[in-house]
Scaffold this active site. Sequence first.
Site: not given
Ligand code: FAD
Length: 438
Positions: A290, A325, A366
Site C-alpha cells: 500500500w 450503498n 470493504w
Molecule cells: P437496503 O438497500 O434497503 O437493504 C436492506 C438491508 O439489507 C440493509 O439495511 C442491510 O441490513 C442489508 N444489506 C443491504 N446491502 C447489504 C450488503 N451489501 N451487505 C450486507 N448487508 C446488506 N451495512 C451495514 O449494515 N453496516 C455496515 O457497517 C456496512 N458497511 C459497508 C461498507 C462498505 C464498503 C459497503 C460497500 C457496504 C456496507 N454495508 C454495510 C452494506 C450496505 O451499504 C448497507 O447495508 C446499506 O447501504 C444500508 O442502507 P439501507 O438500509 O437503505 O439498505
Amino acid sequence: MMTDKTAIFWFRRDLRLEDNHGLFEALKSGSPVIPVFVFDTQILDHLEDKKDARVEFIHLALQDIDTKLKNHGAGLHVAIGDPTEVIPRLANQFNAHTVYANRDYEPYARKRDESVYRSLLARGINFKGYKDQVLFEKSEVMKADGLPYTVFTPYSKKWKSLLAVQGIPEYPSETLLSNMKSSDIDSFPGLSDIGFAASGIEFPSEHVADGILQHYAETRDIPGIRGTSRLSVHLRFGTIPVRKLTARALNLNEKYLNELIWREFYQMILWHFPQTVDNAFNSKYDRIEWENDENLFALWKEGKTGYPIVDAGMRELNQTGYMHNRVRMVVASFLSKHLLIDWRWGERYFASKLLDFDLASNIGGWQWAAGCGCDAAPYFRVFNPYLQQQKFDPDYAYIRKWIPGFDPDHYLKPIVEHTFARDRAIRTYKVALEVREV
Ligand code: FAD
C-alpha cells in the site's frame, strides 16, 4: 437481595419488546423477568466522539422500552460498566436462576459472553442464548461437504431452500409483558451520565412503505432518490425484528430479500473466519504494498478528492452517519485502488462514522470493494468514478445535495489521475498476487 428466584433478560443488539426470541423464552420461564441493559465501558471508552450518534440511538431505544414497560408496572434496569462484572453481580443481587440473551456473533461479543458464562456457572446460574438477529446462524447453511459457503449465490439458494422448509418462526414476546418485573432500583442514566451528548443527527424511521420495497430492484442503485429502505441502523440494533422484515421481503421483492441474505452471509463468514477482521479473506492480498499516503487519506475523509461522487459520499457520511450503498462501493474502491490506501484504514473510518456500523457487513463490504474478500469484485475491475456518476447520478442530483453549489466545470482538481491510478492499482495487485511463497 430479592428472596424469590427471578430471571434476567439482558438486552444487547435486540432493543425491542416485540418478537424478541430470547425475551420470549425468558417470559415463558415462569419466573418474573428483570430486564437489564449494560452500557459497556469497554466499548464506550474507545469512542472518541462524545456526540456519537450510535450511543444516542441506543439511549433513545432504551427510553422507548422503559416507557412501554412502565405500562406493565415494570422498568428497565440500565447499568454502566464492564458486562463481565456487571451481569454476574446483578444476577446475584436479583437472585436470578438464569440470564437470558440473544446470541451475538462478533469476536468481542463471543469472548465477553464466554467470560459471563463462566462467572455465572461458578455461581450456579444458567446463561441461555438464542438466535434472534438472523434467520440462519453459525453452521446452519452449509455446503454438502460440510464446509461453509464462501460464494454468495449458492449460499443464498441454500438459505432460501431451508427457509421454504422451515418457515419463519414467531416469538410474540409482546404478549407476555405482564411477566416483567422491575428491579426496584432506580437506574436509568441520562446520556450525560454516561459521558455523551446528543449528536444532532436525524435517525431514519423504522417504518418503510411497501412501495419502496416493491420498486427496490429499479431504485436501489440511484443515490439521488429515496430508493432503499434505510433500515440498516434498526437491523443493527434490533429495533425491528429481522423475521418480520424477511416475511415482507418474501412477499414483496426478491432483490430486497437478497440484500437481507447478504447481511446473513457476512455474519456467517465472520463466524467461521474471524481472522478476516484484521486480514484479507484471501491472504495473498495481505502482500499488497500500500502507498498509505496520510495526506491523501485526509482528503478522502473530508470529501476533497476532486471526484464529485466520492466527495459527495464522504460528505453524506460525515454529516449524517449514512452513505448510500452504491456510493459506499465507489468510495471504498477509490480508497483502496485509486489511492492504494490499505482497506483497513477505510474500514476503521467507516466504523467510527456509520450509524449502521456492523463489523461483519463492514469488513465484508470493504474486502469486496478492495477485491480481497470472499466472492469479491476481481482486482482488475477498477470502478471508474466518472462512469459510476454518469450511470447512477446522471443529473448530479445526489452530488448537488451533498456539495451545495456544485458546478461540474469548476470543481476541485482530482488528487490523482484516473487512468494512471487504475493502471498502478492493477500493477500493484498483480505483483502481490504473483509473489511465490518460499
Ligand atoms: P437496503 O438497500 O434497503 O437493504 C436492506 C438491508 O439489507 C440493509 O439495511 C442491510 O441490513 C442489508 N444489506 C443491504 N446491502 C447489504 C450488503 N451489501 N451487505 C450486507 N448487508 C446488506 N451495512 C451495514 O449494515 N453496516 C455496515 O457497517 C456496512 N458497511 C459497508 C461498507 C462498505 C464498503 C459497503 C460497500 C457496504 C456496507 N454495508 C454495510 C452494506 C450496505 O451499504 C448497507 O447495508 C446499506 O447501504 C444500508 O442502507 P439501507 O438500509 O437503505 O439498505
